[in-house]
Design a protein around this motif. Structure first.
Motif, PDB file in Angstrom:
ATOM      1  N   ILE A 354     -78.123  -8.556  30.152  1.00 53.19           N
ATOM      2  CA  ILE A 354     -78.918  -9.766  29.765  1.00 53.19           C
ATOM      3  C   ILE A 354     -78.092 -10.870  29.184  1.00 53.19           C
ATOM      4  N   ARG A 355     -76.883 -10.761  28.990  1.00 53.43           N
ATOM      5  CA  ARG A 355     -75.994 -11.920  28.571  1.00 53.43           C
ATOM      6  C   ARG A 355     -75.488 -12.855  29.691  1.00 53.43           C
ATOM      7  N   ASN A 356     -75.620 -12.210  30.855  1.00 55.01           N
ATOM      8  CA  ASN A 356     -75.396 -12.917  32.112  1.00 55.01           C
ATOM      9  C   ASN A 356     -76.406 -13.692  32.711  1.00 55.01           C
ATOM     10  N   LEU A 357     -76.352 -15.102  32.418  1.00 59.19           N
ATOM     11  CA  LEU A 357     -77.648 -15.894  32.559  1.00 59.19           C
ATOM     12  C   LEU A 357     -77.674 -16.002  34.191  1.00 59.19           C
ATOM     13  N   GLU A 358     -76.627 -16.132  34.722  1.00 60.58           N
ATOM     14  CA  GLU A 358     -76.917 -16.356  36.212  1.00 60.58           C
ATOM     15  C   GLU A 358     -77.370 -15.014  37.001  1.00 60.58           C
ATOM     16  N   ARG A 359     -76.816 -14.120  36.575  1.00 58.82           N
ATOM     17  CA  ARG A 359     -77.470 -12.637  37.018  1.00 58.82           C
ATOM     18  C   ARG A 359     -78.936 -12.511  36.736  1.00 58.82           C
ATOM     19  N   MET A 360     -79.519 -12.803  35.302  1.00 58.06           N
ATOM     20  CA  MET A 360     -80.711 -12.775  35.234  1.00 58.06           C
ATOM     21  C   MET A 360     -81.582 -13.824  35.961  1.00 58.06           C
ATOM     22  N   GLU A 361     -80.954 -14.949  36.176  1.00 56.71           N
ATOM     23  CA  GLU A 361     -81.742 -16.001  37.020  1.00 56.71           C
ATOM     24  C   GLU A 361     -82.163 -15.495  38.345  1.00 56.71           C
ATOM     25  N   MET A 362     -80.951 -14.897  38.838  1.00 56.60           N
ATOM     26  CA  MET A 362     -81.381 -14.148  40.480  1.00 56.60           C
ATOM     27  C   MET A 362     -82.408 -13.247  40.179  1.00 56.60           C
ATOM     28  N   LEU A 363     -82.447 -12.341  39.296  1.00 64.83           N
ATOM     29  CA  LEU A 363     -83.725 -11.465  39.213  1.00 64.83           C
ATOM     30  C   LEU A 363     -84.915 -12.104  39.160  1.00 64.83           C
ATOM     31  N   PHE A 364     -84.854 -13.161  38.106  1.00 64.30           N
ATOM     32  CA  PHE A 364     -86.080 -13.691  37.937  1.00 64.30           C
ATOM     33  C   PHE A 364     -86.766 -14.405  39.241  1.00 64.30           C
ATOM     34  N   ALA A 365     -85.789 -14.944  39.917  1.00 69.02           N
ATOM     35  CA  ALA A 365     -86.027 -15.586  41.093  1.00 69.02           C
ATOM     36  C   ALA A 365     -86.608 -14.608  42.291  1.00 69.02           C
ATOM     37  N   LYS A 366     -85.906 -13.665  42.343  1.00 65.56           N
ATOM     38  CA  LYS A 366     -86.101 -12.408  43.353  1.00 65.56           C
ATOM     39  C   LYS A 366     -87.476 -11.699  43.107  1.00 65.56           C
ATOM     40  N   TYR A 367     -87.710 -11.543  41.972  1.00 72.60           N
ATOM     41  CA  TYR A 367     -89.015 -10.427  41.650  1.00 72.60           C
ATOM     42  C   TYR A 367     -90.054 -11.190  41.136  1.00 72.60           C
ATOM     43  N   LYS A 368     -89.969 -12.505  40.626  1.00 73.18           N
ATOM     44  CA  LYS A 368     -91.187 -13.129  40.242  1.00 73.18           C
ATOM     45  C   LYS A 368     -92.112 -12.329  39.361  1.00 73.18           C
ATOM     46  N   PHE A 369     -91.329 -11.968  38.241  1.00 71.96           N
ATOM     47  CA  PHE A 369     -92.166 -11.280  37.232  1.00 71.96           C
ATOM     48  C   PHE A 369     -93.250 -11.782  36.767  1.00 71.96           C
ATOM     49  N   ASN A 370     -94.300 -10.862  36.397  1.00 68.51           N
ATOM     50  CA  ASN A 370     -95.497 -11.276  35.584  1.00 68.51           C
ATOM     51  C   ASN A 370     -95.336 -11.062  34.050  1.00 68.51           C
ATOM     52  N   MET A 371     -94.729 -10.125  33.674  1.00 66.86           N
ATOM     53  CA  MET A 371     -94.720  -9.930  32.284  1.00 66.86           C
ATOM     54  C   MET A 371     -93.080  -9.266  32.133  1.00 66.86           C
ATOM     55  N   VAL A 372     -92.754  -9.511  30.924  1.00 68.59           N
ATOM     56  CA  VAL A 372     -91.340  -9.199  30.377  1.00 68.59           C
ATOM     57  C   VAL A 372     -91.489  -8.300  29.165  1.00 68.59           C
ATOM     58  N   TYR A 373     -90.842  -7.103  28.877  1.00 68.37           N
ATOM     59  CA  TYR A 373     -90.923  -6.260  27.723  1.00 68.37           C
ATOM     60  C   TYR A 373     -89.510  -6.300  27.521  1.00 68.37           C
TER      61      TYR A 373
END
Length: 636
Positions: A354-373
């Motif tokens: 989760i420290r890797n902002l670029e990696r996290m952004e790729m995941l958010f863009a790809k999966y289009k999450f509705n919720m985060v725990y």
């Protein structure tokens, strides 16, 4: 009571037996040399030489704790300790012998005699351990024959009768069913499965119950899960422990895995089974509607809390679960579990940080999450106290990455897992979690924020990685000592399942920005817990297993709080969930301060980081830590 009921050979017995072996070894060495041309030196009389040699050996026994292990579970490490004590005894005595020779031109011991003593003592102690281990294994196998534990089953209903049927039909089980116990008034000649039913009061642990245990020479009592309340279980356990009778816990029959696996279902009752916790009531319908059709990200998904959240989410069959963690092995285990137990669920295992902002952004863009725990965090107080940089990177920086991305990608809901250590923090870990709480709260009120940020705060979780109960259990298994940091230290406890149920329930509440705190029940004194765990293991505290008070660890305090001094709590529609009204800090102000902390953590020293954290969180006062000096400087 059978021989096997003595779970561990007491440490004092092992210690005395090893000393006895040393005397035998010295006598054997003396007799062998007496029949050879090699004659012992007579500077010291023989008894004095023997006493000196064995005393040196005893000192090394104590230094290496050769008596602390469980003899029947002896490993290479235990053998290495015995070998080391024998070898160093020989080296020490030979060294002393030559030093004495340099000053007096006389020797006390024959070197050959010392080496023979070393050989005999090590060989006999090794043989003793092997003999005990093999004898125990033989007796354990023998229990399937003549030696069986005489047990009774508490209760008389469909569950207990099914258990009794299993015990009487499976001949290879190490248990012999003596009968059933009930509080109901019944015909004295009543039998079930051709076994007598005893009518005695059990909930108040009367004399009749105690007499029954002794009269029938009982070795164990079987309790079926959920058949008794926690209070009743505790009363029965105390009576059984007082009479040296084992207590076994058995799950409901419908929860058994396989018929041939009956023996593994019957387990000694654990401390977790005796903690007074009332059951959690969940609004299943509300949670199901909240999760239906949702794509959910769970960070720290292979950890204790995160993995349980995933398991509970899986029951509600959301559209997709992405399980994210940076622990490779734990994540692999989680994938195996999910494939085996939830193969029909749409889930993805993601190895990422989760420290890797670029990696996290790729995941958010790809999966289009509705919720985060968000359960990913560093949580071990003493370790984080030594590494404040990592607390900033993960607990603060990682949370900021996820929170900002949740706003950017219009995530519906962001549920953050926090801790009671964030209240009036006395350590870096708690302060870092409080800083993360403050940031997501301020972000809620920030312009163009549609995401609902929800924080859940609770105390210690039973059975989680690094928690006190598994730690105590390991110490008891190794023969002790059990280490407690302070005689008066108390903690709140909740099971992992309970905590995650309340997390899911709290996730359905509020408009965002709230901090929900859970009813953790009554606090438990850790020293009392340690003593009881030892007793449940069939041992006596301070006799068979010692308890050592080691002193508070860096950043540790005697008790944890769920609300800080300025907070107020309001009830919710769920009796075990309250909402804490904590003042929200301005987003711009906290952003600037946190950016400073993150920047300093990249090159600064620990004290500089902690100083900035204290400026951000005025109530952060270090305890038993090198950073206490910063609090003193602040008041000068």
């Amino acid at each position: 009571m059978t021989i096997l009921n003595q779970r561990y050979l007491p440490r004092w017995a092992v210690f005395l037996l090893d000393i006895f072996i040393c005397f035998i070894s010295f006598a054997t060495m003396f007799l062998i040399l007496d029949g050879t041309p090699l004659k012992p030196h007579t500077v010291w009389p023989t008894p004095l030489r023997g006493l000196f040699l064995i005393s040196i050996n005893v000192i090394f026994f104590y230094l290496f704790k050769t008596y602390a292990g469980i003899v029947r579970h002896s490993t290479f490490t235990d053998i290495f300790k015995v070998a080391s004590s024998s070898f160093l005894t020989a080296i020490s005595v030979i060294t002393f012998n030559y030093i004495y020779f340099l000053f007096t031109d006389q020797k006390i011991f024959l070197t050959t005699g010392i080496l023979l003593y070393m050989f005999f003592s090590f060989t006999l102690m090794l043989f003793f351990r092997i003999a005990v281990k093999e004898a125990y294994q033989y007796l354990k196998k023998f229990t399937t024959g003549k030696l069986k534990k005489r047990v009774v089953i508490l209760g008389m209903d469909d569950q207990t009768i099914s258990l009794g049927k299993a015990l009487t039909t499976e001949s290879n089980l190490p248990y012999k069913l003596v009968g059933f116990i009930t509080e109901n008034q019944i015909n004295k000649n009543l039998k079930i499965l051709n076994k007598p039913v005893f009518s005695v009061p059990i909930t108040n642990t009367s004399n009749e119950f105690t007499e029954l245990l002794a009269q029938h020479n009982l070795d164990g009592v079987l309790i079926v899960s959920e058949s008794l309340s926690i209070k009743e279980k505790n009363q029965i356990v105390e009576a059984c422990l007082a009479n040296k009778v084992e207590i076994f816990n058995v799950p409901l029959v419908e929860h058994w895995n396989r018929k041939e696996d009956i023996q593994t279902q019957i387990k000694p009752i654990q401390i977790e089974d005796l903690l007074e916790r009332s059951p959690i009531e969940m609004d299943i319908g509300l949670i199901k509607s909240d999760l239906y059709g949702k794509t959910i990200l769970v960070t720290g998904g292979a950890g204790s809390i995160g993995s349980e959240i995933v398991k509970q989410l899986a029951v509600f069959s959301p559209k997709k679960i992405v399980i994210l963690d940076n622990a490779e092995s734990a994540l692999h285990e989680m994938e195996l579990y999910m494939n085996q137990n939830h193969s029909g669920l749409n889930f993805t295992i993601m190895l990422a940080d989760i420290r890797n902002l670029e990696r996290m952004e790729m995941l958010f863009a790809k999966y289009k999450f509705n919720m985060v725990y968000h359960a990913a965090a560093y949580k071990h107080v003493p370790l984080i106290e030594k590494n404040p940089h990592e607390a900033v990177y993960v607990n603060i920086g990682g949370t900021i990455n996820l929170a900002n991305l949740s706003v950017k990608y219009n995530i519906e809901k962001f549920v953050m897992i926090s801790t009671d250590k964030a209240v009036n923090p006395t350590n870096v870990m708690g302060a870092s979690k409080r800083a993360a709480e403050m940031y997501v709260q301020s972000l809620q009120d920030h312009i163009n924020t549609n995401t609902r940020f929800i924080t859940t705060r609770f105390g210690n979780v039973l059975g989680s990685n690094g928690s006190v109960i598994p730690y105590f259990r390991k110490q008891i298994a190794y023969g002790g000592p059990v280490t407690v940091t302070h005689k008066d230290i108390i903690r709140y406890f909740m099971t992992i399942s309970e905590a995650c149920q309340l997390v899911l329930q709290a996730g359905t509440m509020g408009n965002g920005g709230e901090i929900y705190v859970f009813d953790m029940g009554k606090p438990i004194k850790i020293l009392d817990m340690a003593e009881r765990m030892i007793r449940l293991s069939g041992l006596k505290p301070y006799e068979d297993i010692d308890i050592e008070i080691t002193g508070l660890r860096p950043g540790e305090k005697l008790y944890e709080e769920l609300l800080n001094d300025t907070s107020t709590s309001l009830p919710t529609y769920h009796s075990k969930i309250m909402v804490s009204k904590v003042p929200t800090v301005d987003y711009t102000e906290i952003s600037i301060k946190i950016q400073e902390i993150v920047a300093i953590s990249q090159y600064g020293k620990g004290k500089e980081i902690v100083k900035k954290l204290k400026e951000l969180i005025p109530e952060f006062l270090s305890n038993n830590s090198e950073y206490e000096i910063l609090d003193l400087q602040k008041h000068l």
